[in-house]
Design a protein around this motif. Sequence first.
Motif, PDB file in Angstrom:
ATOM      1  N   ALA A  51      54.197  35.017  29.545  1.00 15.46           N
ATOM      2  CA  ALA A  51      55.572  34.716  29.144  1.00 15.46           C
ATOM      3  C   ALA A  51      56.559  35.585  29.913  1.00 15.46           C
ATOM      4  O   ALA A  51      57.651  35.143  30.278  1.00 15.46           O
ATOM      5  N   GLU A  52      56.175  36.816  30.161  1.00 12.49           N
ATOM      6  CA  GLU A  52      57.096  37.766  30.779  1.00 12.49           C
ATOM      7  C   GLU A  52      56.866  37.936  32.276  1.00 12.49           C
ATOM      8  O   GLU A  52      57.471  38.816  32.886  1.00 12.49           O
ATOM      9  N   ASP A  53      55.959  37.135  32.840  1.00  9.73           N
ATOM     10  CA  ASP A  53      55.625  37.293  34.254  1.00  9.73           C
ATOM     11  C   ASP A  53      55.270  38.736  34.588  1.00  9.73           C
ATOM     12  O   ASP A  53      55.816  39.338  35.509  1.00  9.73           O
ATOM     13  N   GLN A  54      54.376  39.286  33.814  1.00  9.97           N
ATOM     14  CA  GLN A  54      53.949  40.670  34.011  1.00  9.97           C
ATOM     15  C   GLN A  54      52.458  40.684  34.335  1.00  9.97           C
ATOM     16  O   GLN A  54      51.635  40.650  33.431  1.00  9.97           O
ATOM     17  N   PRO A  55      52.108  40.724  35.611  1.00 11.83           N
ATOM     18  CA  PRO A  55      50.686  40.691  35.973  1.00 11.83           C
ATOM     19  C   PRO A  55      49.889  41.847  35.359  1.00 11.83           C
ATOM     20  O   PRO A  55      50.423  42.936  35.150  1.00 11.83           O
ATOM     21  N   LEU A  56      48.631  41.568  35.098  1.00  8.76           N
ATOM     22  CA  LEU A  56      47.749  42.562  34.499  1.00  8.76           C
ATOM     23  C   LEU A  56      46.592  42.857  35.439  1.00  8.76           C
ATOM     24  O   LEU A  56      46.068  41.944  36.077  1.00  8.76           O
ATOM     25  N   GLU A  57      46.205  44.103  35.477  1.00 13.63           N
ATOM     26  CA  GLU A  57      44.940  44.425  36.139  1.00 13.63           C
ATOM     27  C   GLU A  57      43.880  44.504  35.052  1.00 13.63           C
ATOM     28  O   GLU A  57      44.022  45.238  34.075  1.00 13.63           O
ATOM     29  N   ILE A  58      42.807  43.760  35.237  1.00  7.41           N
ATOM     30  CA  ILE A  58      41.746  43.726  34.233  1.00  7.41           C
ATOM     31  C   ILE A  58      40.738  44.814  34.570  1.00  7.41           C
ATOM     32  O   ILE A  58      40.168  44.827  35.662  1.00  7.41           O
ATOM     33  N   VAL A  59      40.499  45.689  33.636  1.00  8.18           N
ATOM     34  CA  VAL A  59      39.645  46.830  33.907  1.00  8.18           C
ATOM     35  C   VAL A  59      38.551  46.971  32.851  1.00  8.18           C
ATOM     36  O   VAL A  59      38.822  46.919  31.662  1.00  8.18           O
ATOM     37  N   GLY A  60      37.328  47.113  33.345  1.00  5.80           N
ATOM     38  CA  GLY A  60      36.232  47.425  32.433  1.00  5.80           C
ATOM     39  C   GLY A  60      36.185  48.924  32.236  1.00  5.80           C
ATOM     40  O   GLY A  60      36.752  49.464  31.295  1.00  5.80           O
ATOM     41  N   GLN A  61      35.541  49.612  33.199  1.00 12.97           N
ATOM     42  CA  GLN A  61      35.496  51.072  33.138  1.00 12.97           C
ATOM     43  C   GLN A  61      36.052  51.726  34.408  1.00 12.97           C
ATOM     44  O   GLN A  61      35.881  52.903  34.631  1.00 12.97           O
ATOM     45  N   GLY A  62      36.623  50.930  35.270  1.00 16.07           N
ATOM     46  CA  GLY A  62      37.158  51.503  36.500  1.00 16.07           C
ATOM     47  C   GLY A  62      36.103  51.825  37.550  1.00 16.07           C
ATOM     48  O   GLY A  62      36.374  52.505  38.527  1.00 16.07           O
ATOM     49  N   SER A  63      34.893  51.330  37.367  1.00 15.55           N
ATOM     50  CA  SER A  63      33.812  51.718  38.279  1.00 15.55           C
ATOM     51  C   SER A  63      33.860  50.981  39.610  1.00 15.55           C
ATOM     52  O   SER A  63      33.355  51.469  40.610  1.00 15.55           O
TER      53      SER A  63
END
Lengths: 493, 396
Positions: free
Chosen positions: B22-34
């Motif tokens: 809705a806000e056009d705010q991309p997300l980085e999807i992170v598990g544990q950063g490995s």
Amino acid sequence: MPAPDQAVIARRKEILNALQAIVPGEGVIHDEREMRAYETDALTAYRQLPLIVVLPETVEQVSKVLKYCYDNDVKVVPRGAGTSLSGGALPLEDGVLLSMMKFNSVLDIDYANRAVVVQPGVTNLGITRAVEHEGFYYAPDPSSQIACSIGGNIAENSGGVHCLKYGLTTNNVLGLEMVLINGEVIRLGGKHLDSEGYDLLAVMTGSEGLLGVVTEVTVRILQKPETARALLIGFPTSEDGGRCVADIIAAGIIPGGMEMMDKPAIHAAEDFVNAGYPRDVEALLIVELDGPEGEVDYLIGRVEEIARANAASHLRVSENEEERMTFWAGRKAAFPAVGRISPDYLCMDGTIPRRELPKVLARMRELADKHGLGVANVFHAGDGNLHPLILYDANKPGELDAAEAFGADILRLCVEVGGVLTGEHGVGIEKRDLMTDMFSEADLKQQQRVKCAFDEKHLLNPGKVFPVLHRCAELGKMHVHKGQLPFPDIPRF
Amino acid sequence: MEATLKPQSAQDVEDAVRWAAAEDQPLEIVGQGSKRDLGRPVQSAHVLDLSGLSGVESYEPAELVLTVKAGTPIAEVEKLVDDNAQELSFEPMDYGPLFGKPASRGTIGGVLAANLSGPRRIKAGAARDHVLGMEAVSGRGEIFRSGGKVVKNVTGYDLPRTLCGSYGTLAVATSVTLKVNPKPETAVTFVLTGLDDLDGVKALCEAMGSSAEVSGAAHLPSWVEGDSSRTLLRLEGFQSSVDYRLKTLKDLLGGYGAHESLDREETDKLWKDVRDLAFFAKRSTPVWRISVAPTAGPQLVARLKAAIELDAVYDWSGGLVWLTCTDGDTHQAKIRMALDAVGGGHATLVRADASTRSNLDVFQPQPAPLAALSRRLKEQFDPKGVLNPGRMVTGM
Ligand SMILES: Cc1cc2nc3c(=O)[nH]c(=O)nc-3n(C[C@H](O)[C@H](O)[C@H](O)COP(=O)(O)OP(=O)(O)OC[C@H]3O[C@@H](n4cnc5c(N)ncnc54)[C@H](O)[C@@H]3O)c2cc1C
Ligand SMILES: Cc1cc2nc3c(=O)[nH]c(=O)nc-3n(C[C@H](O)[C@H](O)[C@H](O)COP(=O)(O)OP(=O)(O)OC[C@H]3O[C@@H](n4cnc5c(N)ncnc54)[C@H](O)[C@@H]3O)c2cc1C
């Protein structure tokens, strides 16, 4: 099925001329009598003459046919050998039937890389035939393997007795060439094992002819196991049989095949082929162990122990190839055998978690009483894939309807206990209307959006798999409201 | 404002992605950063951290089926199945050592999103071959389920497998169902020493084409240990079977010269090193992962060696070439050209600094119609482009 588009039917002559210009001579069939051969697949309860049948011979022709249909809004139903049991290749009155059976060459056999490249009309068994003199085979083995095409196998993600150990079609395909509805030719994978990028090979496998037309297939071949031996094990109850299957797997043993039959199926098969099956058991299990000789001998002993611990009342081990084949003869003849005891039968196909087997069999008996019909069961015990055969007589008024209602109840039961609507035959038109019993509206919409990426005009095999056809534009809507930043109370940086 | 969102449920993930869309705010999807250093760096301000979505939903060893939340640490999943004498047969690689980070990190969602598969790939298949079902949230912020929780299922499109290898750019997995397998009773490694690359891979291919049921086939050229090359074949299974098949291999490959066999302990250690590329860990030079037809592996390397300085090892019977360009350059164009010359395949730049990874094609470039189709698929799952933008391809 979606209502036929009368405007397209009215343009038949024009469409015919255009197709004849692309595929010359006998590659276009339009005579009603000749088209009869294509009016149904193996789900023979449904029949429909297509608008026109086209049998292209080259990828270029496939591409041109599809592009023409795309530009002119003509529907297309791809067809392989027509052995689909779910009506996947059922023609449309306002659609072109595109038969791929002239694509029947083996293009490349590469033993060093254990890969074979074939055209989609080559039969499943044809691949094994091409390599068996060198000791190789293609593992997925639908019972229809002598007839069904590898293109159809891709579209249905077909499997067989070997699946538990060697996987389904999807696990044995390395690459594809396919033509999109707009005529574009695309290659996926190859002789290498992994490709980066979206796994379109995965979405194509099992897509039931809705996403593209497969024109070339690269499969993995395996060295034939050194040996195979089978055990024939009878149990006083289906619970005992079910527990034995679970214990075999718990012992770390994955058999090459593990098939079970219930009493009605055992009796029908025994009457038909005299395989030496015991008649006084409720469940009969055939366990086949394949692999290096030393391993098979060892595992036979282990499975024998497990069977005895589970109250097996009958146990025989094949001592030679002939005996092994006899054990299988009854199971392999189970369908025709049931055909002898009942004028007609419906073959269902659902999968359940194995632990639910006794419950499902008991419920099925209740349902049989409710619908007033008999049922015989053969199934792939290792993976919980059931094939209840519903016995009925099409000549008795109301029995076909009762059989279909019974079948739908069985499939709903499969879903209810945590299983799925189809383990190997596909959704097609047969189980289309049950999809909502397994998937939510959102689940189905997301699947249909995949369709939109490949075929936004819904021209490829429409009416199959999905109960309601949404237009891609309406599927594209997003219902998002201006939101607050969620989780106001969680840590952030 | 930069935010890290840490959902605790699938519903939370849905809310987060819906907000992002809705806000056009991309997300980085992170598990544990490995696997932060794998693929292209993501262009987004906010992080969706899935580590709160952890735990087993159901595990039925006798059904060979396991369902876990997507943020469950892979180490926990591996321990759980191991305690039940089972395994994840695809043997996921651990990128920790290669990236100079701690080992044994990462989540099951990340393993599948990156389709990580180890040496057993040749026999057991890749990660994607072991996925049965998935619950996920699309870039539209809608939860959907696909696949099932049984080992045999062809109901609807196979979305779970399609999402494997998509690096979180199509949907965020919240729960995954996997097929597990019994763990082999024992394992040995048959080792041939002193073969050049061509003969090494030839021996591997011969063994793979035999009935020995090889579950690992790697060739380590002499640079790895500094004295002699080693050609490795792993056999796993019941003891009597392994003994029998070891004899088969000796009969088949004895003609290739000196050989020995390694016991289980040595086998486990060695194949872990092969899996995780221990021999590249000490360096910092660029690393490529190249998938080709097995017999094309040595051809590719020979061709490249004429032009650039490199060290390579072969897994998957020659079909997986890992190479590092020892002069520190990535040699992207040369590598991709050589790949085409040996019959095609896929080359992925898996180790390089972030600016290098943003400036070139980390993944194999695709022909136009295929690239267009991939883009249309992305648009259907994530029309606003809020999930991991740029992670796989620029602008997507
Ligand atoms: C006696 C019998 C036993 C069977 N046993 C099994 C079994 O054990 N396991 C099992 O899995 N199935 C079984 N089947 C079902 C059937 O054989 C398989 O589904 C098979 O894969 C269908 O192949 P086909 O070439 O006949 O395809 P068709 O019936 O012609 O078509 C099936 C579907 O594939 C699509 N299609 C065909 N070719 C292409 C192509 N080139 N490109 C794109 N789409 C295409 C069609 O549009 C249709 O949707 C059995 C069928 C029979 C009659
Ligand atoms: C501004 C900014 C700051 C950051 N700071 C840090 C930091 O300080 N430390 C750090 O470790 N990382 C940080 N990251 C994120 C880092 O880049 C990610 O770690 C990386 O994308 C992969 O996550 P992972 O190691 O958990 O890998 P894995 O969990 O192994 O995931 C690998 C891939 O899978 C995807 N993925 C993981 N889980 C799922 C799922 N459930 N569904 C779908 N896809 C999934 C990931 O997006 C990724 O593409 C930051 C990112 C940004 C934008």
